[in-house]
Scaffold this motif. Sequence first.
Motif, PDB file in Angstrom:
ATOM      1  N   ARG A  34       0.836  -1.188   0.000  1.00  0.00           N
ATOM      2  CA  ARG A  34       0.000   0.000   0.000  1.00  0.00           C
ATOM      3  C   ARG A  34       0.878   1.248   0.000  1.00  0.00           C
ATOM      4  O   ARG A  34       1.909   1.268   0.674  1.00  0.00           O
ATOM      5  CB  ARG A  34      -0.851  -0.052   1.264  1.00  0.00           C
ATOM      6  CG  ARG A  34      -2.025   0.875   1.252  1.00  0.00           C
ATOM      7  CD  ARG A  34      -2.923   0.584   2.424  1.00  0.00           C
ATOM      8  NE  ARG A  34      -3.727   1.744   2.702  1.00  0.00           N
ATOM      9  CZ  ARG A  34      -4.541   1.845   3.711  1.00  0.00           C
ATOM     10  NH1 ARG A  34      -4.637   0.835   4.573  1.00  0.00           N
ATOM     11  NH2 ARG A  34      -5.243   2.929   3.885  1.00  0.00           N
ATOM     12  N   ASN A  35       0.471   2.253  -0.737  1.00  0.00           N
ATOM     13  CA  ASN A  35       1.164   3.549  -0.697  1.00  0.00           C
ATOM     14  C   ASN A  35       0.183   4.630  -1.127  1.00  0.00           C
ATOM     15  O   ASN A  35      -1.010   4.359  -1.273  1.00  0.00           O
ATOM     16  CB  ASN A  35       2.401   3.528  -1.607  1.00  0.00           C
ATOM     17  CG  ASN A  35       2.026   3.151  -3.038  1.00  0.00           C
ATOM     18  OD1 ASN A  35       0.937   3.485  -3.499  1.00  0.00           O
ATOM     19  ND2 ASN A  35       2.902   2.445  -3.713  1.00  0.00           N
ATOM     20  N   MET A  36       0.663   5.832  -1.326  1.00  0.00           N
ATOM     21  CA  MET A  36      -0.232   6.949  -1.644  1.00  0.00           C
ATOM     22  C   MET A  36      -1.029   6.684  -2.924  1.00  0.00           C
ATOM     23  O   MET A  36      -2.213   7.006  -3.016  1.00  0.00           O
ATOM     24  CB  MET A  36       0.596   8.241  -1.821  1.00  0.00           C
ATOM     25  CG  MET A  36       0.921   8.948  -0.518  1.00  0.00           C
ATOM     26  SD  MET A  36      -0.559   9.406   0.385  1.00  0.00           S
ATOM     27  CE  MET A  36      -1.103  10.766  -0.651  1.00  0.00           C
ATOM     28  N   THR A  37      -0.341   6.105  -3.917  1.00  0.00           N
ATOM     29  CA  THR A  37      -1.031   5.849  -5.183  1.00  0.00           C
ATOM     30  C   THR A  37      -2.135   4.812  -4.994  1.00  0.00           C
ATOM     31  O   THR A  37      -3.244   4.966  -5.518  1.00  0.00           O
ATOM     32  CB  THR A  37      -0.029   5.345  -6.243  1.00  0.00           C
ATOM     33  OG1 THR A  37       1.137   6.159  -6.178  1.00  0.00           O
ATOM     34  CG2 THR A  37      -0.626   5.391  -7.625  1.00  0.00           C
ATOM     35  N   VAL A  38      -1.804   3.772  -4.236  1.00  0.00           N
ATOM     36  CA  VAL A  38      -2.803   2.729  -3.982  1.00  0.00           C
ATOM     37  C   VAL A  38      -3.987   3.317  -3.221  1.00  0.00           C
ATOM     38  O   VAL A  38      -5.142   2.956  -3.450  1.00  0.00           O
ATOM     39  CB  VAL A  38      -2.152   1.566  -3.193  1.00  0.00           C
ATOM     40  CG1 VAL A  38      -3.201   0.568  -2.750  1.00  0.00           C
ATOM     41  CG2 VAL A  38      -1.090   0.877  -4.039  1.00  0.00           C
ATOM     42  N   ASP A  39      -3.690   4.268  -2.286  1.00  0.00           N
ATOM     43  CA  ASP A  39      -4.769   4.851  -1.481  1.00  0.00           C
ATOM     44  C   ASP A  39      -5.705   5.734  -2.300  1.00  0.00           C
ATOM     45  O   ASP A  39      -6.820   6.036  -1.863  1.00  0.00           O
ATOM     46  CB  ASP A  39      -4.168   5.682  -0.344  1.00  0.00           C
ATOM     47  CG  ASP A  39      -3.680   4.793   0.789  1.00  0.00           C
ATOM     48  OD1 ASP A  39      -3.804   3.564   0.641  1.00  0.00           O
ATOM     49  OD2 ASP A  39      -3.186   5.318   1.799  1.00  0.00           O
ATOM     50  N   THR A  40      -5.238   6.171  -3.459  1.00  0.00           N
ATOM     51  CA  THR A  40      -6.072   7.116  -4.206  1.00  0.00           C
ATOM     52  C   THR A  40      -6.489   6.609  -5.576  1.00  0.00           C
ATOM     53  O   THR A  40      -7.197   7.295  -6.296  1.00  0.00           O
ATOM     54  CB  THR A  40      -5.323   8.456  -4.397  1.00  0.00           C
ATOM     55  OG1 THR A  40      -4.052   8.171  -4.977  1.00  0.00           O
ATOM     56  CG2 THR A  40      -5.125   9.174  -3.080  1.00  0.00           C
ATOM     57  N   SER A  41      -6.006   5.435  -5.970  1.00  0.00           N
ATOM     58  CA  SER A  41      -6.400   4.952  -7.296  1.00  0.00           C
ATOM     59  C   SER A  41      -6.400   3.427  -7.343  1.00  0.00           C
ATOM     60  O   SER A  41      -5.963   2.765  -6.410  1.00  0.00           O
ATOM     61  CB  SER A  41      -5.440   5.500  -8.358  1.00  0.00           C
ATOM     62  OG  SER A  41      -4.151   4.961  -8.121  1.00  0.00           O
ATOM     63  N   LEU A  42      -6.871   2.916  -8.474  1.00  0.00           N
ATOM     64  CA  LEU A  42      -6.823   1.478  -8.716  1.00  0.00           C
ATOM     65  C   LEU A  42      -5.495   1.152  -9.366  1.00  0.00           C
ATOM     66  O   LEU A  42      -5.097   1.807 -10.320  1.00  0.00           O
ATOM     67  CB  LEU A  42      -7.945   1.059  -9.671  1.00  0.00           C
ATOM     68  CG  LEU A  42      -9.366   1.100  -9.145  1.00  0.00           C
ATOM     69  CD1 LEU A  42     -10.336   0.899 -10.302  1.00  0.00           C
ATOM     70  CD2 LEU A  42      -9.579   0.013  -8.117  1.00  0.00           C
ATOM     71  N   VAL A  43      -4.792   0.151  -8.872  1.00  0.00           N
ATOM     72  CA  VAL A  43      -3.503  -0.250  -9.425  1.00  0.00           C
ATOM     73  C   VAL A  43      -3.661  -1.602 -10.118  1.00  0.00           C
ATOM     74  O   VAL A  43      -4.227  -2.526  -9.542  1.00  0.00           O
ATOM     75  CB  VAL A  43      -2.451  -0.345  -8.293  1.00  0.00           C
ATOM     76  CG1 VAL A  43      -1.164  -0.945  -8.821  1.00  0.00           C
ATOM     77  CG2 VAL A  43      -2.205   1.029  -7.701  1.00  0.00           C
ATOM     78  N   ASP A  44      -3.171  -1.666 -11.375  1.00  0.00           N
ATOM     79  CA  ASP A  44      -3.290  -2.913 -12.151  1.00  0.00           C
ATOM     80  C   ASP A  44      -1.934  -3.558 -12.334  1.00  0.00           C
ATOM     81  O   ASP A  44      -0.927  -2.856 -12.546  1.00  0.00           O
ATOM     82  CB  ASP A  44      -3.875  -2.630 -13.545  1.00  0.00           C
ATOM     83  CG  ASP A  44      -5.328  -2.208 -13.474  1.00  0.00           C
ATOM     84  OD1 ASP A  44      -5.993  -2.594 -12.484  1.00  0.00           O
ATOM     85  OD2 ASP A  44      -5.782  -1.491 -14.384  1.00  0.00           O
ATOM     86  N   LEU A  45      -1.906  -4.859 -12.309  1.00  0.00           N
ATOM     87  CA  LEU A  45      -0.677  -5.601 -12.554  1.00  0.00           C
ATOM     88  C   LEU A  45      -1.009  -6.803 -13.430  1.00  0.00           C
ATOM     89  O   LEU A  45      -1.844  -7.637 -13.060  1.00  0.00           O
ATOM     90  CB  LEU A  45      -0.081  -6.074 -11.217  1.00  0.00           C
ATOM     91  CG  LEU A  45       1.056  -7.088 -11.296  1.00  0.00           C
ATOM     92  CD1 LEU A  45       2.283  -6.496 -11.975  1.00  0.00           C
ATOM     93  CD2 LEU A  45       1.428  -7.583  -9.902  1.00  0.00           C
TER      94      LEU A  45
END
Lengths: 535, 243
Positions: free
Chosen positions: B113-124
Amino acid sequence: MRHIIYILFCIAVLMGSCMKDKSTLNLHEVSNIGIDTAGLPVRYTVFQKGILSVKPTVTIKNGNQEHLIYKWTMNAYQGYERVVGAEAQLNAEITEVPSATPYKLIFTATDSSNNIKAFFTWDITVISPFGQGLIVADTRDEQNSDVNLIMAFNFTTSIPKDSANTNIMRNAYSTANGEKISGIVKQLSYHKYNSYKDVTFMTDKSFIRIDPNTYQKKDVDAKLFVISPDKIQPDDISTAHYMNQHQYILNDGKGFGRYGDNRQFVYSFLASDSKGYKANKILGLQNPGVVQSGGVVYDELNNRFLLLPRMTSNADPLRNFPATDMGNTATKFDPNNMGNKTCLHLFEGYDSRIVSIMKERDQDKYYAYQLKLVNPFSGIMGVAANDISQNPDINKAKYFTSSNMEQVLFYATEDKVYAMITEIGSPSTTNLRYTVKPGEKITGMNIYFGAGVYDGGAGRMYLPSTSAPTDWSKRVTFSAAQRLVILSTYNESTKEGKIITIPIETLGVGGLVTNPDYIRTYDGFGRITAFGIQI
Amino acid sequence: MKPNKAFFSLSFLVLLLLAACQKEELEIYKDESPSLYGLSGYSYSFIEDLTAQSKTIYLTVRLSGELKGYDRSFKVEPVFDNTTTAKPEWFEIKEGVLPKNSTEGRVAIVLKRNMTVDTSLVDLNLQLLPSKELGTMLGTRSKVTWTAKIIQPVNWNQWLRYYLGVPFSTGWYKFVMQVTGRTSFPYNPSLSGADPVTWWMGAGEIQALGLKVKEALIKYNLEHPNDPFVHDDGPSKGLPVTL
């Protein structure tokens, strides 16, 4: 000549056809089964677990009685069928679930030699053996409790005469559940809405709910709530069954309400303001009508009364009483500020007033306050206040009750019942009305409430006739609702508990009947710790 | 027809018929190339545990081939194409294991988890890697999505607002979830008839949860007299939450 012989022969043959043919009449007549129900009713009402006896006469013509086979079945909608007998006459235990819709009893007689059948049917209404009565919780070991149901003239509409009809279902809870209630039942309350019914028992640490049709346990503790409270600590219960049936409980100082056939309490009432609340006593009015509140709690934290929400709005918060108009002569006290007092008892009295018995926390001073909820709310809802500190034996009083028919407060010590006229104010007129037998101690007292408006009447009682008070044959039958004081007593040496019912003969002064012929006793219990009506 | 000719013809036919009796070796399946297929995907929201900084999820694969009496391992690698938004340091892919005598294997992936994860959807995007022992076939690619972003539930404006407050804000919804211990409130009486599995929550329960939240908000504001609970985003950002 030969021709003539032929012709004659032909004639003889033709005449042969004129002979009557008797071959097709050589038949057995079919049997004819008759079921004679002369004198038998077409419908029966039977208690569940009761014995149903039906004795028709079966006859057979052109057949052998020994070839008949019989079948009795109880039938209901959706294909329910249970064989209850295989004899010509029925004598069977009825185990069917009590239902407002009658069952169909079908009797079939079949001639086994030719499969010819005859039928007859009856309507059978199965009713619960646990009917209208007085629920009595008792203990015999001071550890566990059991529950009994008294069905008698005093409590049961369908028992019209004070004769040998009294039926006490003893140990009904342990019989139905195979175990007793763990702990001592301190309160019990019956709730009914249309066909939905339950009885809630409260011990020091648990709520137990049963189905009054069977006395089987239904819900316990957390199951009573949509969201279980953090702690189960029962304080008080109050049920309005007169109309618009609803119920209030107090758990761990917080109030909860439910209405109608809702089985679960939604959530505890939120506080009216930032001061919060903690209550030991809660009261729901039997008929709150248009008043925007179902009753009150006493807030021990802030020494004030708080208004419950309307009976159907159990998600609403509590409300404060409007600022009290102390300048008005009708105002007797301020429900928003009761001083350093604790509430000992809370019940409904005369004219739907809420009676609160209070005590100074640090002194032996006692008071009876009366609230009248009006619509719209006003600053004059504290309508009566009596200082009862000077009343005889008041510091020994344990039980309080009141009838809505008179401005009288009954209080009971361990052995005496006093009636005090509250109308007059302080000091009041107080009379000793009843003393129990030596060795017995009072363990509870309450007025008999009677059934709700939809529940078909109440129990009854006898009172002496005013013209010939000493003549038993001239006695008058009255509805017992609000006129019968119920006591429970216990004799430590014989270990026997009793329910004693005493009619109020003279209204207005709490004049309990003095002629013992009019007082009824129901005995054979352990120590009675709570009682209440079942409708 | 001459007898000889007939005799030969018949003999030939008999021979042909006899030839059909010859035993023929059938080709049976040989497990020369056991393969993995069907790598599963995953979507995870940290809403389920708002205090966690990482979460280990498991993807599954299936085996086409013979069972073996020992554990076999396999590998999954990230695919950094243009639809992968996750950075290499945001996740960790463990070695996959196909347990003995099993047709289903799994691979652990640690999502961070980080700031980007807290504010958006992360795809892998991920891909199964073939090895000497285990090949790959259909369905070798899949996608993992994770976030800690709180989004307004679809039933908020229509129903939840009456019990949990209006308007919606991320901070307020976090508070609601913490107080109730729930991460979803599937209450929607207008859809529960058609889809009772999704919209199973009853009116009594949402009402009770709403009261619990209200009680907690009152308590919070009493404990923070000069600092009431405020909306942290949305149309009422900065304004106190009212119920």
